[in-house]
Design a protein around this motif. Structure first.
Motif, mmCIF file in Angstrom:
data_model
loop_
_atom_site.group_PDB
_atom_site.id
_atom_site.type_symbol
_atom_site.label_atom_id
_atom_site.label_comp_id
_atom_site.label_asym_id
_atom_site.label_seq_id
_atom_site.Cartn_x
_atom_site.Cartn_y
_atom_site.Cartn_z
ATOM 1 N N ASN A 1 0.815 -1.221 0.000
ATOM 2 C CA ASN A 1 0.000 0.000 0.000
ATOM 3 C C ASN A 1 0.844 1.266 0.000
ATOM 4 O OD1 ASN A 1 -2.705 -0.928 -0.221
ATOM 5 N ND2 ASN A 1 -2.557 -1.719 1.870
ATOM 6 N N HIS B 1 -3.167 1.880 5.017
ATOM 7 C CA HIS B 1 -2.655 0.552 5.366
ATOM 8 C C HIS B 1 -3.810 -0.434 5.409
ATOM 9 C CE1 HIS B 1 -0.847 -2.541 8.176
ATOM 10 N NE2 HIS B 1 0.098 -2.386 7.276
ATOM 11 N N GLN B 2 -3.484 -1.700 5.261
ATOM 12 C CA GLN B 2 -4.545 -2.711 5.284
ATOM 13 C C GLN B 2 -5.364 -2.664 6.568
ATOM 14 O OE1 GLN B 2 -3.282 -6.746 5.397
ATOM 15 N NE2 GLN B 2 -1.863 -6.458 7.079
ATOM 16 N N GLU C 1 11.005 3.041 5.184
ATOM 17 C CA GLU C 1 10.662 1.657 5.525
ATOM 18 C C GLU C 1 11.550 1.168 6.659
ATOM 19 O OE1 GLU C 1 8.427 -0.821 4.904
ATOM 20 O OE2 GLU C 1 9.699 -2.023 6.218
ATOM 21 N N MET D 1 0.849 -14.769 -1.182
ATOM 22 C CA MET D 1 1.290 -15.813 -2.090
ATOM 23 C C MET D 1 0.462 -15.802 -3.366
ATOM 24 S SD MET D 1 1.809 -19.656 -0.841
ATOM 25 C CE MET D 1 0.561 -19.383 0.366
ATOM 26 N N LEU D 2 -0.815 -15.474 -3.230
ATOM 27 C CA LEU D 2 -1.729 -15.603 -4.367
ATOM 28 C C LEU D 2 -2.177 -14.242 -4.879
ATOM 29 C CD1 LEU D 2 -3.820 -18.450 -2.771
ATOM 30 C CD2 LEU D 2 -2.154 -18.678 -4.623
ATOM 31 N N GLN E 1 -0.075 1.570 15.641
ATOM 32 C CA GLN E 1 1.214 2.239 15.763
ATOM 33 C C GLN E 1 1.118 3.692 15.280
ATOM 34 O OE1 GLN E 1 5.776 1.459 14.284
ATOM 35 N NE2 GLN E 1 4.161 0.503 13.186
ATOM 36 N N ALA F 1 4.306 -7.345 3.714
ATOM 37 C CA ALA F 1 3.918 -8.748 3.795
ATOM 38 C C ALA F 1 3.823 -9.387 2.419
ATOM 39 C CB ALA F 1 2.602 -8.870 4.547
ATOM 40 N N VAL G 1 10.255 4.904 11.371
ATOM 41 C CA VAL G 1 9.776 6.208 11.831
ATOM 42 C C VAL G 1 9.297 6.048 13.263
ATOM 43 C CG1 VAL G 1 7.889 7.846 11.543
ATOM 44 C CG2 VAL G 1 9.154 7.010 9.539
ATOM 45 N N LEU H 1 -5.010 -7.795 1.600
ATOM 46 C CA LEU H 1 -4.691 -8.268 0.250
ATOM 47 C C LEU H 1 -3.918 -7.180 -0.506
ATOM 48 C CD1 LEU H 1 -7.945 -10.097 -0.924
ATOM 49 C CD2 LEU H 1 -5.998 -11.047 0.314
ATOM 50 N N CYS H 2 -3.111 -7.678 -1.435
ATOM 51 C CA CYS H 2 -2.243 -6.770 -2.190
ATOM 52 C C CYS H 2 -2.967 -6.332 -3.456
ATOM 53 C CB CYS H 2 -0.944 -7.484 -2.539
ATOM 54 S SG CYS H 2 -0.158 -8.238 -1.102
HETATM 55 C C1 LIG Z 1 0.145 -15.363 6.164
HETATM 56 C C2 LIG Z 1 -0.393 -14.330 5.222
HETATM 57 C C3 LIG Z 1 -0.879 -14.736 3.979
HETATM 58 C C4 LIG Z 1 -1.346 -13.779 3.072
HETATM 59 N N1 LIG Z 1 -1.744 -14.193 1.826
HETATM 60 C C5 LIG Z 1 -2.052 -13.259 0.883
HETATM 61 C C6 LIG Z 1 -2.266 -13.631 -0.465
HETATM 62 O O1 LIG Z 1 -2.154 -14.809 -0.807
HETATM 63 N N2 LIG Z 1 -2.573 -12.665 -1.376
HETATM 64 C C7 LIG Z 1 -2.661 -11.351 -1.023
HETATM 65 O O2 LIG Z 1 -2.920 -10.506 -1.896
HETATM 66 N N3 LIG Z 1 -2.448 -10.961 0.266
HETATM 67 C C8 LIG Z 1 -2.137 -11.890 1.209
HETATM 68 N N4 LIG Z 1 -1.863 -11.498 2.489
HETATM 69 C C9 LIG Z 1 -2.143 -10.113 2.869
HETATM 70 C C10 LIG Z 1 -1.155 -9.102 2.358
HETATM 71 O O3 LIG Z 1 0.143 -9.556 2.551
HETATM 72 C C11 LIG Z 1 -1.347 -7.792 3.109
HETATM 73 O O4 LIG Z 1 -2.686 -7.447 3.044
HETATM 74 C C12 LIG Z 1 -0.550 -6.651 2.504
HETATM 75 O O5 LIG Z 1 0.823 -6.914 2.547
HETATM 76 C C13 LIG Z 1 -0.840 -5.363 3.242
HETATM 77 O O6 LIG Z 1 -0.078 -4.330 2.704
HETATM 78 P P1 LIG Z 1 0.187 -2.988 3.503
HETATM 79 O O7 LIG Z 1 1.055 -2.150 2.631
HETATM 80 O O8 LIG Z 1 -1.079 -2.400 3.940
HETATM 81 O O9 LIG Z 1 0.939 -3.407 4.815
HETATM 82 P P2 LIG Z 1 2.272 -4.209 5.130
HETATM 83 O O10 LIG Z 1 2.521 -5.211 4.080
HETATM 84 O O11 LIG Z 1 2.134 -4.633 6.537
HETATM 85 O O12 LIG Z 1 3.397 -3.093 5.026
HETATM 86 C C14 LIG Z 1 3.609 -2.144 6.014
HETATM 87 C C15 LIG Z 1 5.050 -1.737 5.960
HETATM 88 O O13 LIG Z 1 5.282 -0.699 6.909
HETATM 89 C C16 LIG Z 1 6.503 -0.944 7.559
HETATM 90 N N5 LIG Z 1 6.530 -0.273 8.856
HETATM 91 C C17 LIG Z 1 5.879 -0.627 9.986
HETATM 92 N N6 LIG Z 1 6.167 0.239 10.975
HETATM 93 C C18 LIG Z 1 7.022 1.148 10.466
HETATM 94 C C19 LIG Z 1 7.696 2.296 11.010
HETATM 95 N N7 LIG Z 1 7.551 2.647 12.274
HETATM 96 N N8 LIG Z 1 8.511 3.024 10.194
HETATM 97 C C20 LIG Z 1 8.688 2.663 8.896
HETATM 98 N N9 LIG Z 1 8.078 1.579 8.356
HETATM 99 C C21 LIG Z 1 7.255 0.842 9.129
HETATM 100 C C22 LIG Z 1 6.556 -2.443 7.679
HETATM 101 O O14 LIG Z 1 7.877 -2.899 7.877
HETATM 102 C C23 LIG Z 1 5.974 -2.870 6.336
HETATM 103 O O15 LIG Z 1 6.952 -3.014 5.334
HETATM 104 C C24 LIG Z 1 -1.375 -12.425 3.416
HETATM 105 C C25 LIG Z 1 -0.878 -12.024 4.662
HETATM 106 C C26 LIG Z 1 -0.379 -12.959 5.557
HETATM 107 C C27 LIG Z 1 0.163 -12.492 6.861
#
Ligand SMILES: Cc1cc2nc3c(=O)[nH]c(=O)nc-3n(C[C@H](O)[C@H](O)[C@H](O)COP(=O)(O)OP(=O)(O)OC[C@H]3O[C@@H](n4cnc5c(N)ncnc54)[C@H](O)[C@@H]3O)c2cc1C
Ligand SMILES: Cc1cc2nc3c(=O)[nH]c(=O)nc-3n(C[C@H](O)[C@H](O)[C@H](O)COP(=O)(O)OP(=O)(O)OC[C@H]3O[C@@H](n4cnc5c(N)ncnc54)[C@H](O)[C@@H]3O)c2cc1C
Lengths: 562, 573
Positions: free
Chosen positions: B17, B521-522, B36, B61-62, B298, B44, B258, B530-531
């Motif tokens: 995201n 964020h998710q 980051e 993964m998917l 957070q 994730a 951060v 989901l991505c």
């Molecule tokens: C086991 C599992 C299986 C999954 N399977 C799938 C799937 O098959 N297909 C799919 O599409 N999705 C899947 N997902 C969901 C998907 O991975 C997440 O929904 C997606 O990654 C969310 O993206 P995001 O950017 O919102 O958050 P995140 O991916 O959580 O990214 C947040 C980022 O912020 C960073 N961060 C946190 N705190 C700080 C800080 N203080 N300063 C700087 N950076 C910080 C973190 O390190 C991270 O890199 C799965 C998740 C899990 C856990």
């Protein structure tokens, strides 16, 4: 825009239930330059050329860029470490770091004072530090004379490195006779030439008198693959010793260096494809005109194809024997792989290793050599390894606690990741699959003997990467060849990989080679990629936006200009 | 260190995201800095190679994102985005049956038709993409607009294209209610309900029937109805987004956690990095906006902090429910390949996948919704270690790596790799035995997993097993602090926390009480986990409304978006 050309054939059609909803990278595309392999050399070549305005694509077989610049969660789950490159030897000189401003906010290089320690079974130790006087103090425990010698020799050798060897790394190779003529110009050059007449063993034993000091110095000189007994490459001893006390750690892990380079490529319009192994260099009328990707048949055409892979893969597998001129076929077939590979044990533990020895600062050292007691033992260990054997009662290697330099590698607070790496044969007697367990146990107990605090209850996770696995991760590191090919007088300088190709261009028009198997060689020197970019820019008559570093300019002025 | 650095936009977190938001805003010509915490971007959405030749996707993964406008708007194809299209497909075979305790059960034609109808495939022409986009790629309506049957995006789509799905109760139903109306067999319904629970909203939650059904359709329907994946895995898709951002000039700083969002006169003006950051404790200023693309707890409770928020809001943010399952992910290394148990052999050939013939198992056991309820009761109700016996524990296995030839798994020379088995378990933060319970029970859990999976396959016995890689929710949480509670999507996608309620009504349009601070964020924004590139696309509407982003001709808004009164409309004339 990513400035390559292609024809878009995509059209979304809702009524086609089996059609695609989104456009993909085209089946056929055209670039100025296509680079095979996104290791440090491929990325460096790409970054220079993309910034020069060429359209550049890098094809990488793995899911991630970086090649040897890898940081992986190899103690899964939660503990990462650097399975390959850990010690960055040339940060001080590498043109790419300066030209792309990769020191500062983009990357943080840590150069601890305590650089390399050696711990002996009797609890004595030597610590080589960045600060010369600290090293002398440590050596003086054994021999005051050696301490004084070290001080004066390292000072001179440092000059040789600074004025000659380091800048020459980034200047095209010369024939031995040309080198001799150039070096004859100065006192320093003549000293360097003289070193070339001795083997590392001779240089070290002629210079130092105490057994322990010699053992330490020989380890440092040859750990990257110089043959202790071979003459001809003695000029590399100053480089190896000077770099032993000047190596850097890349904060956040070595992979960060790879990502930072990749971002430079992309920022300047270059394209990187991962999961894109090349299985063919396309030849047309004797010219290399592009590459084909394995499994998906995509074709990327290019005016120049640059391969960073080993000579076997590039010439025999990708180009094909039938296209090779006889002049290089023999050299390629006769290419010698590294005489030894690495076997690395990684652990996550509640504590960093604490070595039982007379010098508490050893625990802070970037690298610590353990298990090596004498020059003889060291040489017989290396001889064994070169012959495919590992004597588990008498071996040693170097270890590092990466977490001491980098808290980001362990996601579980309060845990430390460390590694212990030994020289090891690829084709071990009995085979790695069968011998793994035994080797792992022997390494662990050797380590525990040196660092008694690493008891089993403190170790949370353990993993080992053997030489065969190096090749599984990276097929271009054939036979676990960490430098894509041995360091020997016939495979160095203008002979790397052979006389026709060491200038990065090859007898095949449109094909360049610029990986670790090309001059100046392996490790993360950033030399082959830099020289490849220079050559391609010259051949394509592109204005270079970069200039040689000040050290290179001085070297060229003193040694090369008319 | 010199003066503070300045950017138009500072984004905290480089998960999918954060990075997609960076790519969108950089494309608008804004200067963007992404910070980051970890050393590698991707959040994730990552790949690991713990031992050479074995790749693990510990989280995502998917591919669920095919319908996203982002592919086109960010031109991901120019950044190397490629899919793997012709896998030996387990889902195709799944058309033939669902795994139940006594063997395969056929999926009836009525099931297939009903499922296709819900997914918009029976429209003339099919309206699957439009339906998915309406549900996931449209910002929630402004708070002063009452949400009705008439203005709910998916309701509008059904009304127009498939009126027999549209009923006045559709917005109140559970997914089971919906399936009872349109599908036939119990195993199919059970399987889909479980897939929904593991992909977004659960099958038994009221008011989210369509989001629940469609999050499964996101996976299976678009593009060939097959389960296809990007080359290089989901992290490969992330790379294309990353490159789109970097190429447009976004500056990415990794190892830069951060600690604080700087607020002056009620306005977010920048961030302060943690001392251990690669750039050591420094301040980075934002001229236009700070975007928190890290978890909602957070972001508000720590980075903004109580002194800038009123206590009532703090309480509701603390209460955002993470009482969601987490996925326990297992990958096995065995001497011999796993084989089907006798009673599953009849479908034999069709269900082996990839060069090394890994069994593609799907979901097990799908006998009836009773099994689903039993599992949900353990995980979300009792919130502890499983009380269901291993033969009734619900799990799924998808072997995407086996059908991606660019992944080395299929040709691993030192045995067989079987990936990935996932089971829903209680998230660590809500485990009644404490947040470290999963650590303490890890061996026992690993055994439980193997016993469960052994209901369908042979080969997970001690003799054949070389290694079992497992990651608990607790491991997940340590690895990526974005995954609060160790759950895969953070806050639960239930009626109270979806659409105009996600994460709270007052934060639903990605704005916050702090001027210049947005969240993406998710855990915090619709549509959640989901991505999908959905939160950033939706957020774009809001940033356009606020005059921060001014996209070029490439931009188009959701047709179902309702502009906020008094703001710039994100819809182009
Ligand atoms: C086991 C599992 C299986 C999954 N399977 C799938 C799937 O098959 N297909 C799919 O599409 N999705 C899947 N997902 C969901 C998907 O991975 C997440 O929904 C997606 O990654 C969310 O993206 P995001 O950017 O919102 O958050 P995140 O991916 O959580 O990214 C947040 C980022 O912020 C960073 N961060 C946190 N705190 C700080 C800080 N203080 N300063 C700087 N950076 C910080 C973190 O390190 C991270 O890199 C799965 C998740 C899990 C856990
Ligand atoms: C265990 C170990 C420890 C090491 N430690 C250090 C150290 O501490 N310090 C140091 O300086 N050096 C170290 N090295 C050596 C260093 O890793 C290499 O010398 C260096 O990475 C060479 O860089 P390169 O760019 O030439 O090639 P590589 O880094 O080998 O990169 C080549 C790239 O090409 C890709 N590739 C392979 N085949 C194909 C194909 N068909 N198509 C497309 N892409 C392909 C590979 O995946 C890889 O990414 C170590 C090596 C090993 C194995």
């Amino acid at each position: 825009m990513s400035n390559f050309s292609y024809e878009s054939k995509f059209k979304y059609d809702p009524s086609d239930l089996f059609g695609h909803m989104q456009e993909e990278f085209p089946q056929e595309s055209e670039f100025d330059v296509v680079i095979i392999g996104a290791g440090p050399n491929g990325l460096i070549a790409a970054a220079y050329l993309a910034k020069a305005g060429l359209s550049v694509a890098v094809c990488e077989r793995r899911f991630e860029v970086g090649g040897g610049l890898a940081t992986e969660e190899n103690l899964y789950p939660c503990y990462a470490s650097n399975p390959h490159v850990l010690y960055h030897m040339m940060v001080d000189y590498m043109p790419a770091i300066r030209d792309f401003d990769l020191d500062g906010p983009a990357l943080t290089w840590i150069k601890p004072n305590a650089q390399t320690g050696m711990v002996f079974e009797d609890g004595s130790s030597i610590l080589m530090s960045r600060m010369v006087q600290d090293t002398k103090d440590s050596i003086s425990k054994y021999s005051f004379k050696d301490a004084i010698t070290f001080g004066s020799v390292i000072r001179k050798w440092r000059k040789i490195v600074d004025e000659i060897v380091a800048p020459a790394t980034y200047v095209p190779p010369m024939a031995p006779i040309e080198i001799t003529m150039a070096m004859e110009r100065t006192e320093l050059g003549r000293e360097m030439l003289e070193l070339g007449e001795y083997s590392p063993f001779e240089i070290i034993t002629n210079t130092f008198e105490h057994e322990k000091v010699r053992t330490m110095m020989l380890y440092a000189s040859c750990m990257w693959g110089l043959d202790p007994h071979e003459t001809g490459l003695g000029f590399m001893v100053p480089l190896m010793l000077d770099r032993t006390v000047n190596k850097c750690y890349c904060y956040g892990g070595s992979h960060k260096f790879g990502s930072a380079l990749a971002r430079e490529v992309v920022k300047h319009g270059g394209l990187i494809l991962e999961a894109a192994g090349v299985d063919k260099i396309i030849m047309q009328n004797g010219r290399a005109v592009g590459v084909q990707l394995a499994h998906e048949g995509r074709v990327l055409r290019a005016k120049a194809v640059m391969s960073t892979l080993d000579p076997h893969t590039t010439f025999l597998d990708l180009v094909g024997r039938e296209h090779l001129p006889d002049s290089i076929l023999g050299d390629v077939e006769g290419w010698a792989w590294d005489k030894w590979s690495f076997n690395t044990l990684h652990i996550a533990a509640d504590e960093p290793p604490k070595y039982a020895c007379d010098d508490p600062w050893i625990d802070e050292a970037f690298a610590t050599v353990i298990g090596i007691e004498s020059v003889d033992q060291l040489i017989s260990h290396w001889d064994n390894v070169a012959a495919g054997r590992l004597d588990l009662t008498s071996f040693g290697g170097h270890s590092t606690c990466e977490s001491l330099l980098d808290p980001t590698l362990s996601d579980r607070p309060g845990k430390y990741v460390s590694m212990f790496q030994i020289h090891a044969p690829y084709g071990i007697e009995g085979g790695w699959l069968d011998r793994r367990k035994e080797v792992q146990e022997a390494m662990l107990s050797r380590w525990q003997k040196a660092a008694p605090n690493l008891t089993h209850d403190k170790i949370v996770s353990i993993g080992m990467e053997d030489p065969e696995e190096i090749e599984i991760r990276f097929p271009q590191m054939r036979r676990g060849a960490i430098k894509h090919g041995d360091y020997g007088p016939l495979q160095m300088g203008c002979f790397r990989p052979n006389q026709d190709c060491s200038g990065t261009d090859t007898p095949i028009e449109g094909l360049y080679v610029c990986g670790a198997s090309t001059y100046p060689g392996g490790l993360v020197l950033g030399g082959p990629g830099y020289l490849g970019a220079n050559k391609v820019a010259e051949d394509m008559a592109i204005a270079k936006w970069w200039r040689p570093t000040s050290e290179m300019e001085r070297y060229i002025r003193i040694y090369l200009q008319e | 260190m010199g003066k503070d650095e300045r950017f138009d936009i500072v984004i905290v977190g480089a998960g999918p995201n954060g990075m997609t938001t960076a790519a969108y805003l950089a494309k608008c010509g804004l200067s963007v800095c992404v910070l980051e915490e970890r050393t590698e971007c991707g959040g994730a959405c990552e790949t690991q190679e713990p031992i050479p030749g074995v790749r693990i996707y510990p989280h995502a993964m998917l591919m669920y994102a095919s319908a996203a406008p982002g592919f086109e708007q960010l031109e991901l194809h120019k950044y190397g985005f490629r899919m793997e299209w012709e896998p030996t497909n387990p889902m195709e075979a799944a058309n033939a049956g669902l795994a139940c305790t006594d063997g395969w059960r056929a999926i009836s034609d009525a099931d297939k038709l009903g499922w296709a109808k819900i997914g918009g495939m029976l429209g003339q022409p099919p309206f699957t993409r439009e339906l998915l986009r309406a549900t996931f790629w449209c910002p929630p309506h402004p708070s002063d607009v009452e949400v009705t049957d008439e203005n709910t995006p998916y309701m509008q789509v059904y009304k127009k294209h498939q009126p027999d799905i549209w009923t006045p109760e559709l917005r109140e139903m559970t997914m089971f209610d919906l399936m009872d109306e349109h599908l036939e067999t119990e195993p199919f319904k059970t399987g889909m309900a479980f897939a929904a629970w593991a992909s977004g909203a659960a099958g038994h939650w009221e008011g989210v029937a369509i989001p629940a059904a469609l999050c499964v359709q996101l996976l299976t329907l678009p593009n060939t109805g097959k389960n296809s994946i990007p080359r290089g895995g989901l992290h490969g898709y992330f790379h294309a987004i990353h490159r789109a951002a970097v190429h447009r000039g976004a500056v990415i700083r990794t190892s830069c956690p951060v600690d604080e969002i700087l607020i002056e006169d009620g306005r977010a003006v920048g961030v302060r990095l943690r001392e251990t950051a690669a750039a050591g404790g420094k301040t980075i200023r934002a001229n236009k906006a700070v975007i928190a693309a890290c978890d909602v707890h957070q972001a508000f409770l720590k980075m903004v902090g109580p002194k800038h928020l009123d206590p009532a809001l703090i309480r509701t943010i603390k209460d955002i429910s993470l009482k969601n399952q987490t996925l326990y992910v297992s990958v096995f290394h065995t001497k011999k390949q796993l084989t089907y148990k006798e009673r599953f052999r009849e479908l034999g050939e069709a269900r082996y996948v990839g060069e090394n013939r890994q069994p593609g198992l799907g979901i097990y056991p799908c006998d009836s919704r009773e099994i689903y309820y039993e599992n949900v009761r353990d995980v979300d109700g009792r919130k502890g270690q499983p009380t269901v016996p291993p033969e009734r524990a619900l799990w799924f296995q998808t072997p995407p790596q086996s059908f991606d030839p660019t992944d080395c798994q299929a040709s691993y020379p030192r045995g067989y790799i079987s990936n990935a088995f996932e089971m829903a378990v209680t998230s660590p933060d809500y485990h009644t035995e404490g947040e470290d319970a999963l650590d303490r029970h890890k061996d026992e859990m690993d055994r439980f997993m193997r016993e469960s999976y052994s209901q369908m396959v042979d080969g997970l016995d001690d003799d054949n097993l070389i290694h079992h890689w497992s990651a608990t929710g607790r491991d997940i949480e340590f690895r990526n602090t974005g995954l609060i509670g160790g759950t895969w999507c953070g806050s639960r996608h239930d009626e109270d926390q979806l659409w105009t309620n996600r994460p709270l009504p007052e934060l639903a349009r990605y704005r916050t009480p702090i001027e210049g601070l947005y969240h993406a964020h998710q855990t915090s924004g619709h549509p959640g986990g989901l991505c999908l590139m959905a939160i950033p696309y939706n957020l774009m509407h809001i940033l356009i409304e606020d005059g921060i982003a001014e996209p070029g001709k490439w931009w188009y808004a959701s047709p179902y978006y309702i502009p906020q009164e008094g703001k710039i409309s994100a819809r182009r004339p």
